[in-house]
Design an enzyme around this catalytic site. Structure first.
Site, PDB file in Angstrom:
ATOM      1  N   ARG A 134     -21.834   1.934  -8.228  1.00 41.61           N
ATOM      2  CA  ARG A 134     -21.451   3.260  -8.737  1.00 41.61           C
ATOM      3  C   ARG A 134     -22.378   4.352  -8.214  1.00 41.61           C
ATOM      4  O   ARG A 134     -22.044   5.516  -8.231  1.00 41.61           O
ATOM      5  CB  ARG A 134     -21.405   3.265 -10.267  1.00 41.61           C
ATOM      6  CG  ARG A 134     -22.732   2.923 -10.913  1.00 41.61           C
ATOM      7  CD  ARG A 134     -22.634   2.927 -12.417  1.00 41.61           C
ATOM      8  NE  ARG A 134     -23.793   2.281 -12.999  1.00 41.61           N
ATOM      9  CZ  ARG A 134     -23.993   2.135 -14.290  1.00 41.61           C
ATOM     10  NH1 ARG A 134     -23.098   2.573 -15.144  1.00 41.61           N
ATOM     11  NH2 ARG A 134     -25.069   1.533 -14.739  1.00 41.61           N
ATOM     12  N   GLY A 180     -24.247 -20.819 -12.069  1.00 36.77           N
ATOM     13  CA  GLY A 180     -25.129 -21.964 -11.846  1.00 36.77           C
ATOM     14  C   GLY A 180     -26.571 -21.524 -11.931  1.00 36.77           C
ATOM     15  O   GLY A 180     -26.856 -20.366 -12.260  1.00 36.77           O
ATOM     16  N   SER A 212     -31.707 -14.865  -8.640  1.00 36.94           N
ATOM     17  CA  SER A 212     -31.403 -14.138  -7.396  1.00 36.94           C
ATOM     18  C   SER A 212     -32.640 -13.934  -6.515  1.00 36.94           C
ATOM     19  O   SER A 212     -32.530 -13.916  -5.285  1.00 36.94           O
ATOM     20  CB  SER A 212     -30.749 -12.799  -7.718  1.00 36.94           C
ATOM     21  OG  SER A 212     -31.618 -11.990  -8.473  1.00 36.94           O
ATOM     22  N   LYS A 245     -26.921 -20.006 -22.170  1.00 35.37           N
ATOM     23  CA  LYS A 245     -28.310 -20.403 -21.835  1.00 35.37           C
ATOM     24  C   LYS A 245     -29.259 -19.204 -21.894  1.00 35.37           C
ATOM     25  O   LYS A 245     -30.468 -19.383 -22.034  1.00 35.37           O
ATOM     26  CB  LYS A 245     -28.383 -21.124 -20.485  1.00 35.37           C
ATOM     27  CG  LYS A 245     -27.935 -20.321 -19.259  1.00 35.37           C
ATOM     28  CD  LYS A 245     -28.962 -19.386 -18.679  1.00 35.37           C
ATOM     29  CE  LYS A 245     -28.352 -18.461 -17.664  1.00 35.37           C
ATOM     30  NZ  LYS A 245     -29.240 -17.425 -17.155  1.00 35.37           N
ATOM     31  N   ASN A 276     -34.356 -13.018 -19.239  1.00 31.28           N
ATOM     32  CA  ASN A 276     -34.189 -13.470 -20.625  1.00 31.28           C
ATOM     33  C   ASN A 276     -35.432 -14.203 -21.118  1.00 31.28           C
ATOM     34  O   ASN A 276     -35.904 -13.979 -22.231  1.00 31.28           O
ATOM     35  CB  ASN A 276     -32.942 -14.352 -20.720  1.00 31.28           C
ATOM     36  CG  ASN A 276     -31.681 -13.528 -20.547  1.00 31.28           C
ATOM     37  OD1 ASN A 276     -31.320 -12.742 -21.413  1.00 31.28           O
ATOM     38  ND2 ASN A 276     -31.037 -13.666 -19.406  1.00 31.28           N
TER      39      ASN A 276
HETATM   40  N1  LIG Z   1     -30.103 -11.565 -11.325  1.00 27.55           N
HETATM   41  C1  LIG Z   1     -29.790 -12.846 -11.341  1.00 27.55           C
HETATM   42  O1  LIG Z   1     -30.603 -13.733 -10.997  1.00 27.55           O
HETATM   43  C2  LIG Z   1     -28.414 -13.291 -11.764  1.00 27.55           C
HETATM   44  C3  LIG Z   1     -27.952 -14.525 -11.352  1.00 27.55           C
HETATM   45  C4  LIG Z   1     -26.708 -14.929 -11.747  1.00 27.55           C
HETATM   46  C5  LIG Z   1     -25.930 -14.111 -12.538  1.00 27.55           C
HETATM   47  N2  LIG Z   1     -26.405 -12.920 -12.934  1.00 27.55           N
HETATM   48  C6  LIG Z   1     -25.535 -12.097 -13.785  1.00 27.55           C
HETATM   49  O2  LIG Z   1     -25.009 -11.019 -13.020  1.00 27.55           O
HETATM   50  C7  LIG Z   1     -24.904  -9.840 -13.827  1.00 27.55           C
HETATM   51  C8  LIG Z   1     -25.708  -8.735 -13.197  1.00 27.55           C
HETATM   52  O3  LIG Z   1     -27.057  -9.149 -13.095  1.00 27.55           O
HETATM   53  P1  LIG Z   1     -28.127  -8.318 -12.275  1.00 27.55           P
HETATM   54  O4  LIG Z   1     -29.368  -9.095 -12.243  1.00 27.55           O
HETATM   55  O5  LIG Z   1     -27.548  -7.861 -10.978  1.00 27.55           O
HETATM   56  O6  LIG Z   1     -28.282  -7.086 -13.270  1.00 27.55           O
HETATM   57  P2  LIG Z   1     -28.731  -5.609 -12.940  1.00 27.55           P
HETATM   58  O7  LIG Z   1     -28.974  -4.969 -14.247  1.00 27.55           O
HETATM   59  O8  LIG Z   1     -29.798  -5.633 -11.906  1.00 27.55           O
HETATM   60  O9  LIG Z   1     -27.452  -4.988 -12.237  1.00 27.55           O
HETATM   61  C9  LIG Z   1     -26.286  -4.694 -12.964  1.00 27.55           C
HETATM   62  C10 LIG Z   1     -25.454  -3.768 -12.128  1.00 27.55           C
HETATM   63  O10 LIG Z   1     -24.260  -3.455 -12.852  1.00 27.55           O
HETATM   64  C11 LIG Z   1     -24.007  -2.081 -12.633  1.00 27.55           C
HETATM   65  N3  LIG Z   1     -23.176  -1.544 -13.705  1.00 27.55           N
HETATM   66  C12 LIG Z   1     -23.384  -1.605 -15.038  1.00 27.55           C
HETATM   67  N4  LIG Z   1     -22.405  -0.924 -15.694  1.00 27.55           N
HETATM   68  C13 LIG Z   1     -21.577  -0.428 -14.743  1.00 27.55           C
HETATM   69  C14 LIG Z   1     -20.388   0.360 -14.780  1.00 27.55           C
HETATM   70  N5  LIG Z   1     -19.873   0.774 -15.938  1.00 27.55           N
HETATM   71  N6  LIG Z   1     -19.812   0.678 -13.615  1.00 27.55           N
HETATM   72  C15 LIG Z   1     -20.332   0.275 -12.455  1.00 27.55           C
HETATM   73  N7  LIG Z   1     -21.451  -0.475 -12.341  1.00 27.55           N
HETATM   74  C16 LIG Z   1     -22.067  -0.820 -13.483  1.00 27.55           C
HETATM   75  C17 LIG Z   1     -25.380  -1.441 -12.619  1.00 27.55           C
HETATM   76  O11 LIG Z   1     -25.348  -0.182 -11.999  1.00 27.55           O
HETATM   77  C18 LIG Z   1     -26.163  -2.462 -11.808  1.00 27.55           C
HETATM   78  O12 LIG Z   1     -26.045  -2.216 -10.426  1.00 27.55           O
HETATM   79  C19 LIG Z   1     -25.432 -10.245 -15.215  1.00 27.55           C
HETATM   80  O13 LIG Z   1     -24.349 -10.577 -16.035  1.00 27.55           O
HETATM   81  C20 LIG Z   1     -26.289 -11.459 -14.940  1.00 27.55           C
HETATM   82  O14 LIG Z   1     -26.366 -12.335 -16.051  1.00 27.55           O
HETATM   83  C21 LIG Z   1     -27.618 -12.463 -12.532  1.00 27.55           C
HETATM   84  O1  LIG Z   2     -32.830 -13.349 -15.040  1.00 26.63           O
HETATM   85  P1  LIG Z   2     -31.837 -13.947 -15.974  1.00 26.63           P
HETATM   86  O2  LIG Z   2     -32.469 -14.462 -17.246  1.00 26.63           O
HETATM   87  O3  LIG Z   2     -30.650 -13.066 -16.206  1.00 26.63           O
HETATM   88  O4  LIG Z   2     -31.256 -15.264 -15.253  1.00 26.63           O
HETATM   89  C1  LIG Z   2     -30.642 -15.128 -14.024  1.00 26.63           C
HETATM   90  C2  LIG Z   2     -29.620 -16.227 -13.766  1.00 26.63           C
HETATM   91  O5  LIG Z   2     -28.651 -16.246 -14.769  1.00 26.63           O
HETATM   92  C3  LIG Z   2     -30.220 -17.587 -13.587  1.00 26.63           C
HETATM   93  O6  LIG Z   2     -29.227 -18.495 -13.192  1.00 26.63           O
END
Ligand SMILES: NC(=O)c1ccc[n+]([C@@H]2O[C@H](COP(=O)([O-])OP(=O)(O)OC[C@H]3O[C@@H](n4cnc5c(N)ncnc54)[C@H](O)[C@@H]3O)[C@@H](O)[C@H]2O)c1
Ligand SMILES: O=P(O)(O)OC[C@H](O)CO
Length: 284
Positions: free
Chosen positions: A10, A86, A90, A141, A206
């Site tokens: 965004r 899984g 990241s 988790k 978390n």
């Molecule tokens: N970071 C990880 O290791 C990881 C791994 C697997 C899954 N996830 C999952 O992926 C999702 C995102 O994680 P993350 O680490 O990237 O989080 P983050 O907070 O770094 O990024 C979230 C993104 O979503 C965007 N966003 C939020 N609301 C929005 C909206 N209304 N319109 C457009 N964009 C919007 C934000 O701008 C941001 O870029 C979470 O649900 C997380 O659990 C994260």
């Molecule tokens: O940083 P967290 O706690 O959102 O965990 C990231 C991923 O979900 C791990 O698989």
């Protein structure tokens, strides 16, 4: 893997419509708070009839308690939806360290296509026919990772941590069974695998929430400096609501909820768990 990849956020300059045009796959990694809003925006855009949606979000919708894939599937009933989840911290994937994941869908062909697209020598992708189980593993988790962070922050030792993670998995299975997930899915990569990665890594946001609260910080103080989203905070609230409605026993989630609400201290939460009625391991 040599595919054409377009990225949208965004904050960027490219329009969503231009990025999604003729896409074979739309992968959403938006945090839970933004999923419904983006789904609404995309509903008004022209898409290829063959587009597959892949969701990587690990959360629950506060209003409906739906999972992200249920929201995507509800809005796009004619498109396949695949859950990708899984043990996928990241920061490690960014360093090209090896990792494995699961792609789950009721549409097996779509899951296999996504598996082909994402598999590499550094990323091993398994298919699975239980999307709700895979999605709940990655989502639930996060609550257990907050509890694990507390456990480590209080220096409670390896026995306590093993007990917590194991009983946490039992709680996840119980919730999953009530929501129609397959029990065996929770013993795979997206359940136990992600639980182990997240409960044992300081890279997990978390885990950091629990660890830093055990060190005396308030939730607000922790979240102010956290890089990115700790979905477990929101998931915990949603789950408490849903568990009450469905009469599911969630003792660990209840203590994490009390802690996040500022109603119990980390030590009080521990005491509550240790002093529960003694019982058979098979009972909740
Ligand atoms: N970071 C990880 O290791 C990881 C791994 C697997 C899954 N996830 C999952 O992926 C999702 C995102 O994680 P993350 O680490 O990237 O989080 P983050 O907070 O770094 O990024 C979230 C993104 O979503 C965007 N966003 C939020 N609301 C929005 C909206 N209304 N319109 C457009 N964009 C919007 C934000 O701008 C941001 O870029 C979470 O649900 C997380 O659990 C994260
Ligand atoms: O940083 P967290 O706690 O959102 O965990 C990231 C991923 O979900 C791990 O698989």
């Amino acid at each position: 893997n040599g595919h054409e990849v377009r990225i949208w956020s965004r904050g960027g300059k490219v329009s969503l419509s231009a990025v999604l045009q003729n896409a074979d796959i739309i992968l959403s990694a938006i945090s839970m708070t933004g999923v419904s809003e983006i789904v609404c925006q995309i509903q008004f855009l022209p898409l290829s009839g063959k587009t597959i949606f892949v969701t990587a979000t690990k959360g629950l919708d506060p209003q409906t308690t739906c999972t992200p894939s249920q929201i995507w599937q509800g809005a796009f009933p004619d498109h396949p939806v695949v859950v990708l989840s899984g043990p996928n911290l990241s920061a490690e994937i960014r360093q090209s360290l090896p990792a494995a994941t699961v792609v789950a869908s009721q549409n097996q062909k779509a899951a296999e296509f996504v598996q082909q697209v994402f598999s590499s020598s550094r990323f091993r992708v398994y298919t699975n026919p239980d999307p709700i189980g895979v999605e709940l593993g990655g989502t639930l988790k996060n609550i257990m990772a907050i509890a694990a962070g507390v456990c480590d922050g209080l220096h409670l030792g390896s026995n306590a941590k093993a007990a917590l993670v194991t009983r946490g998995l039992t709680e996840m299975v119980r919730i999953g069974q009530s929501w129609g997930a397959k029990t065996e899915t929770f013993y795979g990569l997206s359940g136990l695998g992600d639980l182990l990665a997240t409960c044992n890594s300081p890279l997990s946001r978390n885990y950091q929430v629990g660890y830093q609260m055990a060190g005396g910080k308030t939730l607000v103080e922790v979240l102010e400096n956290l890089p990115g989203t700790a979905e477990g905070v929101n998931t915990c609230q949603v789950l408490i609501k849903r568990a009450k409605e469905d009469n599911i026993a969630v003792p660990i989630t209840e203590q994490v909820y009390g802690l996040l609400q500022g109603k119990v201290t980390p030590r009080q939460a521990l005491e509550e768990l240790m002093l529960r009625d003694i019982k058979s391991e098979y009972n909740c």
